[in-house]
Write an enzyme that holds these catalytic residues in place. Structure first.
Site, PDB file in Angstrom:
ATOM      1  N   ASN A  10       3.844  -3.637   7.658  1.00 18.06           N
ATOM      2  CA  ASN A  10       3.046  -2.411   7.742  1.00 18.06           C
ATOM      3  C   ASN A  10       1.859  -2.745   8.630  1.00 18.06           C
ATOM      4  O   ASN A  10       0.937  -3.424   8.203  1.00 18.06           O
ATOM      5  CB  ASN A  10       2.598  -2.012   6.326  1.00 18.06           C
ATOM      6  N   LYS A  12      -0.367  -0.798   9.800  1.00 19.58           N
ATOM      7  CA  LYS A  12      -1.570   0.023   9.541  1.00 19.58           C
ATOM      8  C   LYS A  12      -2.141   0.518  10.881  1.00 19.58           C
ATOM      9  O   LYS A  12      -1.382   0.799  11.797  1.00 19.58           O
ATOM     10  CB  LYS A  12      -2.576  -0.781   8.706  1.00 19.58           C
ATOM     11  N   HIS A  96       1.313   4.817   0.248  1.00 18.42           N
ATOM     12  CA  HIS A  96       0.539   3.574   0.349  1.00 18.42           C
ATOM     13  C   HIS A  96      -0.833   3.770  -0.299  1.00 18.42           C
ATOM     14  O   HIS A  96      -1.424   4.837  -0.194  1.00 18.42           O
ATOM     15  CB  HIS A  96       0.395   3.147   1.816  1.00 18.42           C
ATOM     16  N   GLU A  98      -3.688   2.876   0.512  1.00 20.13           N
ATOM     17  CA  GLU A  98      -4.780   3.304   1.404  1.00 20.13           C
ATOM     18  C   GLU A  98      -4.716   4.807   1.633  1.00 20.13           C
ATOM     19  O   GLU A  98      -5.750   5.462   1.782  1.00 20.13           O
ATOM     20  CB  GLU A  98      -4.706   2.521   2.730  1.00 20.13           C
ATOM     21  N   GLU A 168       2.734  -2.717  -5.019  1.00 16.42           N
ATOM     22  CA  GLU A 168       1.598  -3.359  -4.366  1.00 16.42           C
ATOM     23  C   GLU A 168       0.356  -3.226  -5.239  1.00 16.42           C
ATOM     24  O   GLU A 168      -0.283  -2.161  -5.250  1.00 16.42           O
ATOM     25  CB  GLU A 168       1.314  -2.690  -3.016  1.00 16.42           C
ATOM     26  N   GLY A 174      -4.864  -6.982   1.230  1.00 17.86           N
ATOM     27  CA  GLY A 174      -5.873  -7.351   2.222  1.00 17.86           C
ATOM     28  C   GLY A 174      -7.023  -8.176   1.667  1.00 17.86           C
ATOM     29  O   GLY A 174      -8.046  -8.356   2.325  1.00 17.86           O
ATOM     30  N   SER A 214      -1.133  -9.370   0.169  1.00 22.47           N
ATOM     31  CA  SER A 214      -1.425 -10.741   0.614  1.00 22.47           C
ATOM     32  C   SER A 214      -0.202 -11.659   0.586  1.00 22.47           C
ATOM     33  O   SER A 214      -0.323 -12.854   0.328  1.00 22.47           O
ATOM     34  CB  SER A 214      -2.588 -11.336  -0.191  1.00 22.47           C
TER      35      SER A 214
END
Ligand code: PGA
Length: 252
Positions: A10, A12, A96, A98, A168, A174, A214
């Site tokens: 991904n 991003k 996701h 985010e 996730e 991240g 991660s």
């Protein structure tokens, strides 16, 4: 049933179209010998065409990071399933964290976007996962169950063949903090139990559940080595072709 490992990058909001093409050109050479895993790269929308062209004829598949629930109309900034299909992508990410965190994505919109993708014949990686607060409150499994039940509402057992779940934990994305393989496995197993309750054992055993947060070359073997972890959805460690290749090969 043996589940084929699936490892997706991904990207991003990273890489221009030219940068995307350069990395995919390098990656496809490095992973040309990989037959035991599906490999997917999800670049930003404006780089998709360059990505599809660069990946043509290779074992690297291309996906989008989001999809509109509507087919057309007054939805400024959105991109529909048919528009994505036209670019040649075969995969889409929905839900996701985010998107949930910064763009007000809810389980209902995740569900609508996922259905739009399926209706267009696209395969979907549906993301779920708990926040740090939710883990500390010991409601991880409950949160994942709600996200699965609402996110997959109305999606049939047959359609589940085109769905991958990406677990996730939000606190691991991240941050350099990875769930331990045991911790991740426990949640993956709990998610599979929810899928069993929803779809029966045969379907639940065939659905792949990726881990994300991660993941890198140094931990992919241990994570993907767990019984219920069938691959990864990788952010930072997928941006450099050599690093991503090492992550993939270590996992197999
Ligand atoms: P990360 O991101 O690998 O950089 O933690 C994973 C993701 O958000 O899909």
């Amino acid at each position: 049933m043996a589940r084929k490992t699936i490892i997706a990058g991904n990207w991003k909001m990273n890489k221009t179209a030219a940068e995307t093409a350069a990395v995919i050109n390098e990656l496809k050479g490095l992973v040309a010998d990989v037959t035991d895993a599906e490999i997917v790269i999800c670049p930003t929308f404006t780089s998709i065409t360059a990505a599809v062209e660069a990946a043509a004829g290779s074992n690297v598949q291309i996906g989008a990071q989001n999809i509109a629930w509507a087919e057309s109309g007054a939805f400024t900034g959105e991109i529909s399933a048919s528009m994505l299909k036209e670019t040649g992508v075969t995969w889409v990410i929905t839900g996701h964290s985010e998107r949930r965190q910064y763009f007000a994505e809810t389980d209902a919109t995740v569900n609508a976007r996922t259905k739009a993708a399926l209706a267009a014949g696209l395969k979907v990686m549906v993301c779920i996962g708990e926040t740090l607060e939710e883990r500390e409150d010991e409601i991880t499994n409950a949160v994942c169950e709600i996200q699965l039940r609402r996110g997959l509402k109305g999606i049939s057992a047959e359609e589940m063949a085109n769905i991958v779940i990406a677990y996730e934990p939000v606190w691991a994305i991240g941050t350099g903090k990875t769930a331990t393989p045991e911790m991740a496995e426990e949640t993956h197993a709990a998610c599979r139990s929810v899928l069993t309750a929803m779809y029966g054992e045969e379907v639940a055993e065939s659905v792949r559940i990726q881990y994300g947060g991660s993941m890198k070359a140094a931990n992919s073997a241990q994570l993907v080595g767990q019984t219920n972890i069938d691959g990864g959805l990788v952010g930072g460690a997928s941006l450099v072709a050599e690093d991503f290749t090492a992550l993939i090969k270590n996992a197999l």
